[in-house]
Scaffold this active site. Structure first.
Site, PDB file in Angstrom:
ATOM      1  CB  CYS A  43      -0.946  -0.010   1.201  1.00 23.01           C
ATOM      2  SG  CYS A  43      -1.879   1.518   1.335  1.00 23.01           S
ATOM      3  CB  CYS A  48      -3.243   2.569  -1.566  1.00 21.98           C
ATOM      4  SG  CYS A  48      -3.484   0.882  -1.067  1.00 21.98           S
ATOM      5  CE  LYS A  51      -4.856   4.253  -6.281  1.00 18.40           C
ATOM      6  NZ  LYS A  51      -5.370   2.922  -6.083  1.00 18.40           N
ATOM      7  CE1 TYR A 179     -10.833  -1.910  -6.131  1.00 21.72           C
ATOM      8  CE2 TYR A 179     -10.982  -4.209  -6.793  1.00 21.72           C
ATOM      9  CZ  TYR A 179     -11.395  -3.163  -5.981  1.00 21.72           C
ATOM     10  OH  TYR A 179     -12.352  -3.370  -5.030  1.00 21.72           O
ATOM     11  CD  GLU A 183      -7.126   2.153  -8.866  1.00 25.10           C
ATOM     12  OE1 GLU A 183      -8.034   2.288  -8.040  1.00 25.10           O
ATOM     13  OE2 GLU A 183      -5.974   1.823  -8.534  1.00 25.10           O
ATOM     14  CG  HIS A 437     -29.051  22.718  -5.010  1.00 28.94           C
ATOM     15  ND1 HIS A 437     -29.144  21.823  -6.057  1.00 28.94           N
ATOM     16  CD2 HIS A 437     -29.203  23.958  -5.546  1.00 28.94           C
ATOM     17  CE1 HIS A 437     -29.366  22.502  -7.172  1.00 28.94           C
ATOM     18  NE2 HIS A 437     -29.399  23.787  -6.897  1.00 28.94           N
ATOM     19  CD  GLU A 442     -28.569  18.571  -5.594  1.00 30.56           C
ATOM     20  OE1 GLU A 442     -29.597  18.953  -5.019  1.00 30.56           O
ATOM     21  OE2 GLU A 442     -27.812  19.339  -6.210  1.00 30.56           O
TER      22      GLU A 442
HETATM   23  P1  NDP Z   1      -8.148  -7.848 -10.130  1.00 31.19           P
HETATM   24  O1  NDP Z   1      -8.430  -9.154  -9.515  1.00 31.19           O
HETATM   25  O2  NDP Z   1      -8.938  -6.657  -9.732  1.00 31.19           O
HETATM   26  O3  NDP Z   1      -8.227  -7.968 -11.709  1.00 31.19           O
HETATM   27  C1  NDP Z   1      -7.497  -8.930 -12.390  1.00 31.19           C
HETATM   28  C2  NDP Z   1      -7.832  -8.820 -13.852  1.00 31.19           C
HETATM   29  O4  NDP Z   1      -7.007  -9.710 -14.582  1.00 31.19           O
HETATM   30  C3  NDP Z   1      -9.280  -9.201 -14.143  1.00 31.19           C
HETATM   31  O5  NDP Z   1      -9.769  -8.335 -15.122  1.00 31.19           O
HETATM   32  C4  NDP Z   1      -9.155 -10.619 -14.663  1.00 31.19           C
HETATM   33  O6  NDP Z   1     -10.140 -10.952 -15.590  1.00 31.19           O
HETATM   34  C5  NDP Z   1      -7.823 -10.555 -15.380  1.00 31.19           C
HETATM   35  N1  NDP Z   1      -7.169 -11.863 -15.471  1.00 31.19           N
HETATM   36  C6  NDP Z   1      -6.861 -12.697 -14.459  1.00 31.19           C
HETATM   37  N2  NDP Z   1      -6.250 -13.799 -14.917  1.00 31.19           N
HETATM   38  C7  NDP Z   1      -6.167 -13.651 -16.263  1.00 31.19           C
HETATM   39  C8  NDP Z   1      -5.662 -14.454 -17.298  1.00 31.19           C
HETATM   40  N3  NDP Z   1      -5.100 -15.632 -17.051  1.00 31.19           N
HETATM   41  N4  NDP Z   1      -5.746 -13.988 -18.551  1.00 31.19           N
HETATM   42  C9  NDP Z   1      -6.327 -12.805 -18.822  1.00 31.19           C
HETATM   43  N5  NDP Z   1      -6.830 -12.002 -17.872  1.00 31.19           N
HETATM   44  C10 NDP Z   1      -6.748 -12.419 -16.603  1.00 31.19           C
HETATM   45  O7  NDP Z   1      -6.607  -7.624  -9.869  1.00 31.19           O
HETATM   46  P2  NDP Z   1      -5.669  -6.364  -9.952  1.00 31.19           P
HETATM   47  O8  NDP Z   1      -4.335  -6.899 -10.308  1.00 31.19           O
HETATM   48  O9  NDP Z   1      -6.238  -5.286 -10.776  1.00 31.19           O
HETATM   49  O10 NDP Z   1      -5.645  -5.871  -8.439  1.00 31.19           O
HETATM   50  C11 NDP Z   1      -5.341  -6.809  -7.412  1.00 31.19           C
HETATM   51  C12 NDP Z   1      -6.103  -6.517  -6.171  1.00 31.19           C
HETATM   52  O11 NDP Z   1      -5.527  -5.395  -5.515  1.00 31.19           O
HETATM   53  C13 NDP Z   1      -7.560  -6.120  -6.404  1.00 31.19           C
HETATM   54  O12 NDP Z   1      -8.391  -7.223  -6.463  1.00 31.19           O
HETATM   55  C14 NDP Z   1      -7.853  -5.271  -5.213  1.00 31.19           C
HETATM   56  O13 NDP Z   1      -8.251  -6.121  -4.189  1.00 31.19           O
HETATM   57  C15 NDP Z   1      -6.524  -4.631  -4.893  1.00 31.19           C
HETATM   58  N6  NDP Z   1      -6.470  -3.243  -5.402  1.00 31.19           N
HETATM   59  C16 NDP Z   1      -7.320  -2.319  -4.887  1.00 31.19           C
HETATM   60  C17 NDP Z   1      -7.297  -1.025  -5.340  1.00 31.19           C
HETATM   61  C18 NDP Z   1      -8.230  -0.036  -4.751  1.00 31.19           C
HETATM   62  O14 NDP Z   1      -8.779  -0.282  -3.685  1.00 31.19           O
HETATM   63  N7  NDP Z   1      -8.488   1.087  -5.427  1.00 31.19           N
HETATM   64  C19 NDP Z   1      -6.377  -0.580  -6.385  1.00 31.19           C
HETATM   65  C20 NDP Z   1      -5.539  -1.640  -6.880  1.00 31.19           C
HETATM   66  C21 NDP Z   1      -5.597  -2.917  -6.399  1.00 31.19           C
HETATM   67  P3  NDP Z   1     -11.585 -11.506 -15.131  1.00 31.19           P
HETATM   68  O15 NDP Z   1     -12.362 -10.311 -14.724  1.00 31.19           O
HETATM   69  O16 NDP Z   1     -12.081 -12.159 -16.344  1.00 31.19           O
HETATM   70  O17 NDP Z   1     -11.323 -12.449 -14.007  1.00 31.19           O
END
Ligand code: NDP
Length: 453
Positions: A43, A48, A51, A179, A183, A437, A442
Site C-alpha cells: 500500500c 495505494c 497510485k 482495479y 486505474e 445543493h 444530492e
Molecule cells: P483484479 O483481480 O482486480 O483484476 C485482475 C484482472 O485480470 C481481471 O480483469 C481478470 O479478468 C484478469 N485476469 C486474471 N487472470 C487472467 C488471465 N489468465 N488472462 C487474462 N486475464 C486475466 O486484480 P488487480 O491486479 O487489478 O488488483 C489486485 C487486487 O488489488 C484487487 O483485487 C484489489 O483487491 C486490490 N487493489 C485495490 C485497489 C483499490 O482499492 N483502489 C487498487 C488496486 C488494487 P476476469 O475479470 O475475467 O477475471
C-alpha cells in the site's frame, strides 16, 4: 526470555502486519517483525499511496484543460514525469520512515530481512541466519503481481515497475480489466500516453454492478483509452526499441511498454508453509478462520495472503482484531460484509453492498434507482464526462443494500454511503435526508423514479 524469543513474531511489515505488531506491543507483548523489502508494504511503497499521488498528477492535466472554460488561460503547461517520480519517492520514503518510527516507539524489534517458517514456533531470518522462537506467529506477507508464463512476458512490467519508469512511454498496452488495469489506464491516458487496454471479457471490473462497469468502461473510452475486449495477450516480442504484442484475437500491436495487471497471487513462495503445517485453500491462499487462525497452532494470518477482502483497510482491521483478540481485552473478528471500495479512474468509481445482479439473485424482488447525468462542473469545462448514481433497494423492507457511484468524488461519497448501508437504512430514510445543493451526490437522496427491470 533470551533476545530472540518473542510473544509475537510478524512476517511482513505491510498494513496488516504493522497494525497487529504495534497494537500487540502496546498491549505489553514482546513483538518482532521482519520485512524483506521496505517497511510499509504494498500500500505505502508500490500500491495505494503512490497510485493516489499519480491520480492527483493525472487530474491536474485535465484540470488545466477544463480551466479554459472558466476563463483561465493555461497554455504551455508541461508535465515532468521525472519530477513527479522524485516527489513521489520522497513522500514514500517519508511515510516508510514514519511507519518504522512508530514501530520503534511501540517497542517492536524490526528485522529488515526475509524470514521463513521452520515449524514448531520457530522462524529463521534468512540474511543473518538467526533463529527466532515465538509464542505466536502472524503471517502478513501480502501478494505479488500474477505472472502467466507467456512467451516474452519478461519484456512486460507490472504495477510494481510502473511507478518508477525512467520515462513515460509513448504508447502503453495494459492487459487486464481489474482495479489496477483500469486505474493505470486512466492515469497514463490523462498524462498523455496513448493507452490501449486489453481485457478478456465484455466489460471491465467484473464483480462490480453492471451499470457501473459499463459506465467506467465508457468513460475510459471517453478519456481516450482504446479498449479491446474479448482479447488476451498471447505473446510479446522485441523489435528494435519497441514491443510487438500478439493478441489471441487478431492483429499484432506495436507499443513501447506492456503492463500486465492480471491479478495478484499470495506471497507465500518459499515461506515454509508445509514445514509449519499450514493449509492453503484452492487459490493457494492461507486458510484461516474468522480470527485469522491457520491450521497450525499458534500461527495466524491477516491481509492479502489470506485472499479475503484484498484491501488495505480490511488488512488493518484484521490486524487490529488479531491484536485485540490475542493480546488485548476483547476477542472479536473483522466483519467482511459491506466493505466500501473505490476504483481511482477518472471519473472514479465507488461501490458498497450488493450489485443489482447479486441483490436480485439473493432477494428476488428488488427496486433500482439510477441516474446518469453530465455534472454541473462540465457545463463550462466542455468535457463530455458523465456521472452515475445508483441505489439498489430490497423490495421487501426497502433497505438500501447497494450503492454504486461514478463521479470525481465517488471515493469520498461512498465512504459516507457505506455508513448508511451498514446501518441498514431504508430508501425512505435516505429520501428524508435533505439534499445539499448544488452537488452531484444530492441525486442519492432525490431519486424517486423506480426503474422497471
Ligand atoms: P483484479 O483481480 O482486480 O483484476 C485482475 C484482472 O485480470 C481481471 O480483469 C481478470 O479478468 C484478469 N485476469 C486474471 N487472470 C487472467 C488471465 N489468465 N488472462 C487474462 N486475464 C486475466 O486484480 P488487480 O491486479 O487489478 O488488483 C489486485 C487486487 O488489488 C484487487 O483485487 C484489489 O483487491 C486490490 N487493489 C485495490 C485497489 C483499490 O482499492 N483502489 C487498487 C488496486 C488494487 P476476469 O475479470 O475475467 O477475471
Amino acid at each position: 526470555m533470551s533476545e530472540l524469543e518473542f510473544d509475537l513474531f510478524v512476517i511482513g511489515a505491510g498494513s496488516g502486519g504493522v497494525r497487529a505488531a504495534r497494537m500487540s506491543a502496546n498491549y505489553g507483548a514482546k513483538v518482532g517483525i521482519a520485512e524483506e523489502f521496505r517497511i510499509g508494504g504494498t500500500c505505502v511503497i508500490r500500491g495505494c499511496v503512490p497510485k493516489k499521488l499519480l491520480v492527483y498528477a493525472a487530474q491536474y492535466g485535465a484540470g488545466f484543460e477544463e480551466a479554459k472554460g472558466y476563463g483561465w488561460s493555461a497554455d504551455n503547461v508541461r508535465f515532468s514525469w521525472g519530477d513527479m517520480v522524485a516527489a513521489k519517492d520522497a513522500e514514500i520514503a517519508r511515510l516508510s520512515g514514519l511507519y518504522k518510527k512508530n514501530l520503534d516507539k511501540a517497542g517492536v524489534q524490526i528485522f529488515e530481512e526475509r524470514a521463513e517458517l521452520l515449524g514448531n514456533g520457530q522462524v529463521k531470518l534468512m540474511s543473518s541466519g538467526q533463529v527466532i522462537r515465538a509464542r505466536k506467529i502472524l503471517i502478513a506477507t501480502g501478494g505479488t503481481p500474477r505472472k502467466l508464463g507467456l512467451p516474452g512476458e519478461e519484456l512486460s512490467i507490472s504495477s510494481n515497475e510502473a511507478f518508477d519508469l525512467p520515462v513515460l512511454p509513448e504508447h502503453i498496452l495494459i492487459a487486464g480489466g481489474g482495479y489496477i488495469a483500469c486505474e493505470f489506464a486512466s492515469i497514463f491516458a490523462a498524462l498523455g500516453v496513448q493507452t490501449t487496454l486489453v481485457y478478456r471479457r465484455d466489460f471491465v471490473l467484473r464483480g462490480f454492478d453492471m451499470d457501473l462497469r459499463k459506465h467506467v468502461q465508457n468513460e475510459l473510452i471517453n478519456q481516450g483509452v482504446r479498449v479491446i475486449t474479448y482479447a488476451n495477450v498471447s505473446q510479446i516480442a522485441k523489435q528494435n526499441d519497441r514491443l510487438i504484442v500478439q493478441l489471441d484475437s487478431g492483429q499484432p500491436l506495436t507499443v513501447d511498454q506492456v503492463m500486465m495487471a492480471l491479478g495478484r497471487t499470495v506471497a507465500v513462495e518459499g515461506l515454509g508453509l508445509d514445514r509449519a503445517g499450514i493449509a492453503i485453500n484452492d487459490t493457494g491462499a492461507i486458510k484461516v478462520d474468522e480470527f485469522g487462525q491457520t491450521s497450525a497452532d499458534g500461527v495466524f494470518a491477516v491481509g492479502d495472503v489470506t485472499d479475503r477482502t484484498n484491501l488495505t483497510p480490511a488488512a488493518i482491521r484484521e490486524g487490529a482484531a488479531f491484536a485485540d483478540s490475542q493480546f488485548g481485552p476483547r476477542r472479536h473478528s473483522f466483519d467482511h460484509k459491506d466493505v466500501a471500495c473505490a476504483v481511482f479512474t477518472q471519473p472514479a468509481a465507488g461501490s458498497v453492498g450488493l450489485s443489482e445482479e447479486d441483490a436480485r439473485e439473493r432477494f428476488g424482488e428488488i427496486d433500482v434507482y439510477r441516474e446518469s447525468f453530465r455534472p454541473m462542473r462540465h457545463t463550462l469545462s466542455g468535457r463530455n464526462e458523465r456521472y452515475l448514481m445508483k441505489l439498489v433497494v430490497r423490495s421487501l423492507d426497502q433497505v438500501v443494500v447497494g450503492v454504486h457511484i461514478v463521479s470525481d468524488a465517488a471515493p469520498e461519497i461512498i465512504q459516507i454511503a457505506a455508513i448508511a448501508v451498514k446501518a441498514k437504512l431504508t430508501k425512505q430514510e435516505w429520501d428524508e435526508t435533505c439534499a445539499v445543493h448544488p452537488t452531484a451526490s444530492e441525486e442519492l437522496v432525490l431519486m424517486r423514479q423506480k426503474l422497471t427491470a
